[in-house]
Write a protein that holds these residues in place. Structure first.
Motif, PDB file in Angstrom:
ATOM      1  N   ARG A 188      27.218 -10.910  15.146  1.00 20.32           N
ATOM      2  CA  ARG A 188      27.115 -12.366  15.235  1.00 20.32           C
ATOM      3  C   ARG A 188      28.438 -12.909  15.740  1.00 20.32           C
ATOM      4  NH1 ARG A 188      27.990 -14.347   8.947  1.00 20.32           N
ATOM      5  NH2 ARG A 188      28.835 -16.186   9.975  1.00 20.32           N
ATOM      6  N   PRO A 189      28.412 -14.075  16.402  1.00 22.93           N
ATOM      7  CA  PRO A 189      29.669 -14.660  16.884  1.00 22.93           C
ATOM      8  C   PRO A 189      30.498 -15.213  15.734  1.00 22.93           C
ATOM      9  CG  PRO A 189      27.832 -16.127  17.346  1.00 22.93           C
ATOM     10  CD  PRO A 189      27.231 -14.855  16.820  1.00 22.93           C
ATOM     11  N   LEU A 190      31.811 -15.084  15.868  1.00 24.40           N
ATOM     12  CA  LEU A 190      32.755 -15.614  14.879  1.00 24.40           C
ATOM     13  C   LEU A 190      33.759 -16.492  15.610  1.00 24.40           C
ATOM     14  CD1 LEU A 190      33.373 -12.345  12.814  1.00 24.40           C
ATOM     15  CD2 LEU A 190      32.007 -14.325  12.098  1.00 24.40           C
ATOM     16  N   ALA A 191      33.687 -17.775  15.383  1.00 25.55           N
ATOM     17  CA  ALA A 191      34.558 -18.724  16.071  1.00 25.55           C
ATOM     18  C   ALA A 191      35.968 -18.669  15.497  1.00 25.55           C
ATOM     19  CB  ALA A 191      34.002 -20.134  15.939  1.00 25.55           C
ATOM     20  N   ASN A 192      36.954 -19.020  16.308  1.00 23.59           N
ATOM     21  CA  ASN A 192      38.314 -19.161  15.801  1.00 23.59           C
ATOM     22  C   ASN A 192      38.314 -20.127  14.619  1.00 23.59           C
ATOM     23  OD1 ASN A 192      39.072 -17.556  17.940  1.00 23.59           O
ATOM     24  ND2 ASN A 192      40.081 -19.192  19.090  1.00 23.59           N
ATOM     25  N   GLY A 193      38.983 -19.728  13.542  1.00 24.73           N
ATOM     26  CA  GLY A 193      39.062 -20.559  12.347  1.00 24.73           C
ATOM     27  C   GLY A 193      38.014 -20.257  11.301  1.00 24.73           C
ATOM     28  N   CYS A 194      37.012 -19.439  11.633  1.00 16.28           N
ATOM     29  CA  CYS A 194      35.892 -19.249  10.697  1.00 16.28           C
ATOM     30  C   CYS A 194      36.283 -18.419   9.484  1.00 16.28           C
ATOM     31  CB  CYS A 194      34.692 -18.636  11.408  1.00 16.28           C
ATOM     32  SG  CYS A 194      34.884 -16.903  11.829  1.00 16.28           S
ATOM     33  N   PHE A 195      37.403 -17.696   9.539  1.00 16.04           N
ATOM     34  CA  PHE A 195      37.888 -16.976   8.356  1.00 16.04           C
ATOM     35  C   PHE A 195      38.806 -17.866   7.513  1.00 16.04           C
ATOM     36  CE2 PHE A 195      37.442 -12.121   9.113  1.00 16.04           C
ATOM     37  CZ  PHE A 195      36.119 -12.283   9.482  1.00 16.04           C
ATOM     38  N   GLY A 196      38.915 -19.120   7.899  1.00 18.42           N
ATOM     39  CA  GLY A 196      39.789 -20.046   7.189  1.00 18.42           C
ATOM     40  C   GLY A 196      41.222 -19.980   7.667  1.00 18.42           C
ATOM     41  N   GLU A 197      41.435 -19.322   8.824  1.00 16.38           N
ATOM     42  CA  GLU A 197      42.807 -19.186   9.327  1.00 16.38           C
ATOM     43  C   GLU A 197      43.254 -20.448  10.070  1.00 16.38           C
ATOM     44  OE1 GLU A 197      40.604 -17.585  13.022  1.00 16.38           O
ATOM     45  OE2 GLU A 197      40.259 -17.693  10.856  1.00 16.38           O
ATOM     46  N   ASN A 198      44.528 -20.767   9.902  1.00 19.81           N
ATOM     47  CA  ASN A 198      45.132 -21.885  10.631  1.00 19.81           C
ATOM     48  C   ASN A 198      45.488 -21.502  12.054  1.00 19.81           C
ATOM     49  OD1 ASN A 198      46.666 -22.248   7.580  1.00 19.81           O
ATOM     50  ND2 ASN A 198      45.415 -23.917   8.382  1.00 19.81           N
ATOM     51  N   LEU A 199      45.916 -20.245  12.229  1.00 22.56           N
ATOM     52  CA  LEU A 199      46.351 -19.765  13.534  1.00 22.56           C
ATOM     53  C   LEU A 199      45.519 -18.562  13.930  1.00 22.56           C
ATOM     54  CD1 LEU A 199      50.251 -19.755  12.981  1.00 22.56           C
ATOM     55  CD2 LEU A 199      48.775 -21.685  13.597  1.00 22.56           C
ATOM     56  N   THR A 200      44.889 -18.633  15.078  1.00 21.99           N
ATOM     57  CA  THR A 200      44.215 -17.478  15.649  1.00 21.99           C
ATOM     58  C   THR A 200      45.068 -17.000  16.815  1.00 21.99           C
ATOM     59  OG1 THR A 200      42.096 -18.532  15.114  1.00 21.99           O
ATOM     60  CG2 THR A 200      42.040 -16.575  16.500  1.00 21.99           C
TER      61      THR A 200
ATOM     62  N   ALA B 228      40.959  -3.539   5.202  1.00 21.89           N
ATOM     63  CA  ALA B 228      42.406  -3.731   4.972  1.00 21.89           C
ATOM     64  C   ALA B 228      43.114  -4.287   6.201  1.00 21.89           C
ATOM     65  CB  ALA B 228      43.062  -2.433   4.508  1.00 21.89           C
ATOM     66  N   ALA B 229      42.480  -5.251   6.846  1.00 25.08           N
ATOM     67  CA  ALA B 229      43.101  -5.990   7.951  1.00 25.08           C
ATOM     68  C   ALA B 229      42.966  -7.472   7.637  1.00 25.08           C
ATOM     69  CB  ALA B 229      42.427  -5.643   9.279  1.00 25.08           C
ATOM     70  N   PRO B 230      43.735  -7.949   6.640  1.00 27.49           N
ATOM     71  CA  PRO B 230      43.444  -9.252   6.042  1.00 27.49           C
ATOM     72  C   PRO B 230      44.059 -10.460   6.720  1.00 27.49           C
ATOM     73  CG  PRO B 230      45.226  -8.206   4.852  1.00 27.49           C
ATOM     74  CD  PRO B 230      44.809  -7.235   5.921  1.00 27.49           C
ATOM     75  N   GLY B 231      44.928 -10.254   7.721  1.00 30.17           N
ATOM     76  CA  GLY B 231      45.691 -11.384   8.223  1.00 30.17           C
ATOM     77  C   GLY B 231      46.824 -11.706   7.275  1.00 30.17           C
ATOM     78  N   ALA B 232      47.662 -12.659   7.656  1.00 24.61           N
ATOM     79  CA  ALA B 232      48.911 -12.878   6.920  1.00 24.61           C
ATOM     80  C   ALA B 232      49.144 -14.339   6.582  1.00 24.61           C
ATOM     81  CB  ALA B 232      50.087 -12.375   7.756  1.00 24.61           C
ATOM     82  N   TYR B 233      49.741 -14.543   5.405  1.00 28.25           N
ATOM     83  CA  TYR B 233      50.297 -15.834   5.044  1.00 28.25           C
ATOM     84  C   TYR B 233      51.754 -15.889   5.498  1.00 28.25           C
ATOM     85  CZ  TYR B 233      46.419 -17.122   1.952  1.00 28.25           C
ATOM     86  OH  TYR B 233      45.197 -17.477   1.443  1.00 28.25           O
ATOM     87  N   LEU B 234      52.184 -17.100   5.868  1.00 28.58           N
ATOM     88  CA  LEU B 234      53.552 -17.303   6.327  1.00 28.58           C
ATOM     89  C   LEU B 234      54.145 -18.553   5.701  1.00 28.58           C
ATOM     90  CD1 LEU B 234      51.588 -16.625   9.124  1.00 28.58           C
ATOM     91  CD2 LEU B 234      53.865 -15.938   9.874  1.00 28.58           C
TER      92      LEU B 234
ATOM     93  N   LEU C 234      38.883 -10.517  14.546  1.00 36.45           N
ATOM     94  CA  LEU C 234      37.623 -11.261  14.561  1.00 36.45           C
ATOM     95  C   LEU C 234      36.620 -10.612  15.507  1.00 36.45           C
ATOM     96  CD1 LEU C 234      38.909 -14.959  14.594  1.00 36.45           C
ATOM     97  CD2 LEU C 234      37.897 -13.737  12.665  1.00 36.45           C
ATOM     98  N   ASP C 235      37.110 -10.136  16.652  1.00 36.26           N
ATOM     99  CA  ASP C 235      36.226  -9.462  17.613  1.00 36.26           C
ATOM    100  C   ASP C 235      35.625  -8.197  17.016  1.00 36.26           C
ATOM    101  OD1 ASP C 235      36.783 -11.418  19.482  1.00 36.26           O
ATOM    102  OD2 ASP C 235      38.281 -10.231  20.557  1.00 36.26           O
ATOM    103  N   ALA C 236      36.438  -7.445  16.272  1.00 34.93           N
ATOM    104  CA  ALA C 236      35.933  -6.229  15.626  1.00 34.93           C
ATOM    105  C   ALA C 236      34.847  -6.563  14.606  1.00 34.93           C
ATOM    106  CB  ALA C 236      37.080  -5.475  14.959  1.00 34.93           C
ATOM    107  N   TRP C 237      35.045  -7.647  13.856  1.00 37.84           N
ATOM    108  CA  TRP C 237      34.038  -8.062  12.898  1.00 37.84           C
ATOM    109  C   TRP C 237      32.782  -8.567  13.613  1.00 37.84           C
ATOM    110  CZ3 TRP C 237      33.669  -6.403   8.297  1.00 37.84           C
ATOM    111  CH2 TRP C 237      34.795  -6.177   7.499  1.00 37.84           C
ATOM    112  N   GLU C 238      32.951  -9.224  14.747  1.00 36.91           N
ATOM    113  CA  GLU C 238      31.783  -9.654  15.519  1.00 36.91           C
ATOM    114  C   GLU C 238      30.896  -8.462  15.871  1.00 36.91           C
ATOM    115  OE1 GLU C 238      32.725 -13.713  18.053  1.00 36.91           O
ATOM    116  OE2 GLU C 238      32.841 -11.780  19.061  1.00 36.91           O
ATOM    117  N   ARG C 239      31.533  -7.390  16.323  1.00 39.61           N
ATOM    118  CA  ARG C 239      30.762  -6.202  16.694  1.00 39.61           C
ATOM    119  C   ARG C 239      30.061  -5.603  15.478  1.00 39.61           C
ATOM    120  NH1 ARG C 239      35.463  -5.700  19.928  1.00 39.61           N
ATOM    121  NH2 ARG C 239      36.493  -4.318  18.422  1.00 39.61           N
ATOM    122  N   GLU C 240      30.740  -5.577  14.354  1.00 40.57           N
ATOM    123  CA  GLU C 240      30.142  -4.991  13.149  1.00 40.57           C
ATOM    124  C   GLU C 240      29.029  -5.858  12.578  1.00 40.57           C
ATOM    125  OE1 GLU C 240      31.503  -3.693   8.643  1.00 40.57           O
ATOM    126  OE2 GLU C 240      32.822  -3.222  10.338  1.00 40.57           O
ATOM    127  N   LEU C 241      29.243  -7.157  12.542  1.00 33.79           N
ATOM    128  CA  LEU C 241      28.270  -8.057  11.930  1.00 33.79           C
ATOM    129  C   LEU C 241      27.150  -8.457  12.883  1.00 33.79           C
ATOM    130  CD1 LEU C 241      30.714 -10.431   9.992  1.00 33.79           C
ATOM    131  CD2 LEU C 241      29.473  -8.440   9.101  1.00 33.79           C
TER     132      LEU C 241
END
Length: 222
Positions: free
Chosen positions: A85-97, A149-155, A76-83
């Motif tokens: 803009r701030p990206l809050a925990n959970g904003c990608f729809g993730e349950n666990l940050t 290609a850094a998509p996060g994971a389902y568990l 998320l931090d890497a995307w913040e730098r690229e975009l």
């Protein structure tokens, strides 16, 4: 390695989802209370593995093999730098940050102990969709997310229990193969010739991905 936040979403009506009632639970927000985690049931019937978390379109999301979605704060931090803009925990729809875990480098079948009770097993990567793009309001987002290609994971949930922000995350099992979340993602999106390699992950791999890999490999074996 620790859990920075546990994020839950409520059903909201939007204009950009293909859900029959126009609902989505992608906008997830951190909570500061313990959350019960358990296997929700088969896909199409079960939703999220986290109590209080909405999964609206169960045809495509949720179920036992996609019970929990994890994303690294570092990504998320890497995307913040690229975009820019701030990206809050959970904003990608993730349950666990998470913090201190390279989630996309994790192996299919890798097991995480979170807190004292919960045991999770990695099954597959997240594939971006139109709802994700519209939620973030970024043009060309699906292509940009796919390129990284850094998509996060389902568990899936192997042992239920309660988790909360601040819990330690321990890798308690790492399988003897090289099928990572990132490799699986590339195989399913931009490098289809990698699909047969996914079969090395065995039964830990999400059944839909296993079928995809088997279907690709079968003509070559004929």
């Amino acid at each position: 390695m620790r859990l920075l936040s546990v994020n839950l979403g409520r059903a909201q009506a939007v204009t950009y989802t293909d859900h029959p009632q126009g609902l989505t639970g992608i906008d997830k927000r951190p909570v500061d209370v313990p959350v019960h985690v358990a296997a929700p049931g088969p896909k199409g019937v079960g939703g999220s593995g986290l109590a209080g978390d909405a999964v609206c379109h169960t045809r495509h999301h949720g179920g036992d093999d996609q019970a929990v979605y994890a994303m690294a704060r570092e990504d998320l931090d890497a995307w913040e730098r690229e975009l820019g803009r701030p990206l809050a925990n959970g904003c990608f729809g993730e349950n666990l940050t998470t913090a201190g875990l390279d989630v996309s480098a994790a192996l299919i079948g890798e097991r995480w102990r979170i807190g004292r009770e919960v045991l999770l097993e990695i099954t597959s990567p997240r594939i971006p969709c139109r709802t994700f793009q519209s939620h973030l309001e970024e043009r060309g987002w699906v292509k940009r997310f796919t390129r990284r290609a850094a998509p996060g994971a389902y568990l899936r949930v192997l042992e239920p229990g309660e988790i909360r922000a601040g819990d330690p995350v321990e890798i308690v099992h790492r399988p003897d193969h090289e099928v990572s979340v990132a490799l699986t993602f590339r195989a399913g999106t931009t490098e289809r010739t990698l699909l047969p390699r996914l079969l090395a992950a065995g039964s830990a791999l999400h059944p839909e991905w296993r079928d995809m890999a088997s279907g690709y490999a079968a003509p070559q074996d004929a």
